[in-house]
Design an enzyme around this catalytic site. Sequence first.
Site, mmCIF file in Angstrom:
data_model
loop_
_atom_site.group_PDB
_atom_site.id
_atom_site.type_symbol
_atom_site.label_atom_id
_atom_site.label_comp_id
_atom_site.label_asym_id
_atom_site.label_seq_id
_atom_site.Cartn_x
_atom_site.Cartn_y
_atom_site.Cartn_z
ATOM 1 N N TYR A 250 7.572 -3.160 27.345
ATOM 2 C CA TYR A 250 7.393 -4.528 27.865
ATOM 3 C C TYR A 250 7.840 -4.585 29.330
ATOM 4 O O TYR A 250 7.123 -5.092 30.200
ATOM 5 C CB TYR A 250 8.213 -5.481 26.995
ATOM 6 C CG TYR A 250 8.270 -6.909 27.461
ATOM 7 C CD1 TYR A 250 7.139 -7.727 27.436
ATOM 8 C CD2 TYR A 250 9.476 -7.478 27.886
ATOM 9 C CE1 TYR A 250 7.209 -9.056 27.841
ATOM 10 C CE2 TYR A 250 9.563 -8.795 28.279
ATOM 11 C CZ TYR A 250 8.422 -9.586 28.259
ATOM 12 O OH TYR A 250 8.502 -10.894 28.654
ATOM 13 N N LYS B 53 5.712 -5.306 32.699
ATOM 14 C CA LYS B 53 6.017 -6.413 33.617
ATOM 15 C C LYS B 53 6.204 -5.890 35.042
ATOM 16 O O LYS B 53 5.745 -6.512 35.998
ATOM 17 C CB LYS B 53 7.270 -7.173 33.153
ATOM 18 C CG LYS B 53 7.038 -8.025 31.904
ATOM 19 C CD LYS B 53 6.105 -9.176 32.190
ATOM 20 C CE LYS B 53 5.803 -10.031 30.979
ATOM 21 N NZ LYS B 53 4.697 -10.974 31.181
HETATM 22 C C1 AKB Z 1 12.130 -11.010 25.605
HETATM 23 O O1 AKB Z 1 13.267 -11.070 25.109
HETATM 24 O O2 AKB Z 1 11.350 -10.078 25.424
HETATM 25 C C2 AKB Z 1 11.688 -12.137 26.512
HETATM 26 C C3 AKB Z 1 11.993 -11.856 27.947
HETATM 27 C C4 AKB Z 1 13.384 -11.857 28.433
HETATM 28 O O3 AKB Z 1 11.101 -11.640 28.704
HETATM 29 N N1 AKB Z 1 12.304 -13.363 26.110
#
Ligand code: AKB
Length: 316
Positions: free
Chosen positions: A143, A147
Amino acid sequence: MDHILIIGAAGQIGSELTVALREVYGAENVFATDVKHPSRDIAEGGPFQLLDATDSRQLIYFAMRHGITQIYHLAAVLSGNAERIPFQAWDINMNSLLNVLDLAKEVPEIRKVFWPSSIAVFGATTPKKNTPQFTVMEPTTVYGISKLAGERWMQYYHRRYHVDVRSIRYPGLISYKTEPGGGTTDYAVEIFHDAVRKGKYECFLDGNTALPMMFMPDAIQATLRLMEADASQIKVRAGYNVGGVSFTPRQLAEDIRRHMPDFEISFRPDFRQAIADSWPQSIDDSMARTQWGCSYSYTRGDIVRIMLEEIGKRTG
Ligand code: AKB
């Protein structure tokens, strides 16, 4: 007249941002979309259509048909869920963004694009306290990698094609309108649901794990303010640091006990502990404050009171 496209309108940010944008631009001008069906509020409060942003043809057709002028691309697989399906998460998170950026490059009527970044862009080598806007970024999660790559692509499309892209690195977001969505900061939402329903909560993070968090109304205000700012004020075309409030699960539990003295918390850290440990504990958001006037209204105490009240009403 602006025509707004929201991708991911059924999600945590989308469910509330759609309502706010409909108030600003008029419900008929805000086109909510998602791959899944949203709440009744979203489905009935204005136009809604199922749309998969990883399919560039669907996206182009939709944008042309509705004369879209601004896109809020909110769809993403969050940190906890993405670790379970890394390649699929990468595919969804990146391809949908590249489709949106390319569409904005090709269609001059699309004046602005918003895409949420996250504190997940930071990693274990980043300074943890008061994390600066510009610093070491070595994310460890798929993730976070998506990003960070997304931020670079935003900057690239801005520099090379002059697409007006804007983004915020959201901390953990706390809201009562949707269920938690697979993130590492989700404990700060789950805890309220379990407090109201069961009077106790087993936390998947250690009690002393400090993370930055923000109440959803503050996140929505910040997003609207960033998007309304004059382009000359926006000096950062990747993601802006925003801070909110930082606290640990133990501190949150103490605040809940002020309202529910019998509330019990226990800790059983799982794989998300390593993710949380790699993220900042607090954020320096001075650039967002000085460049476009970012500010927040809700303290930890306000968040706890409102979350318990609202989830209490919904749970009956
Ligand atoms: C997550 O915990 O994955 C999200 C974020 C901090 O982007 N809430």
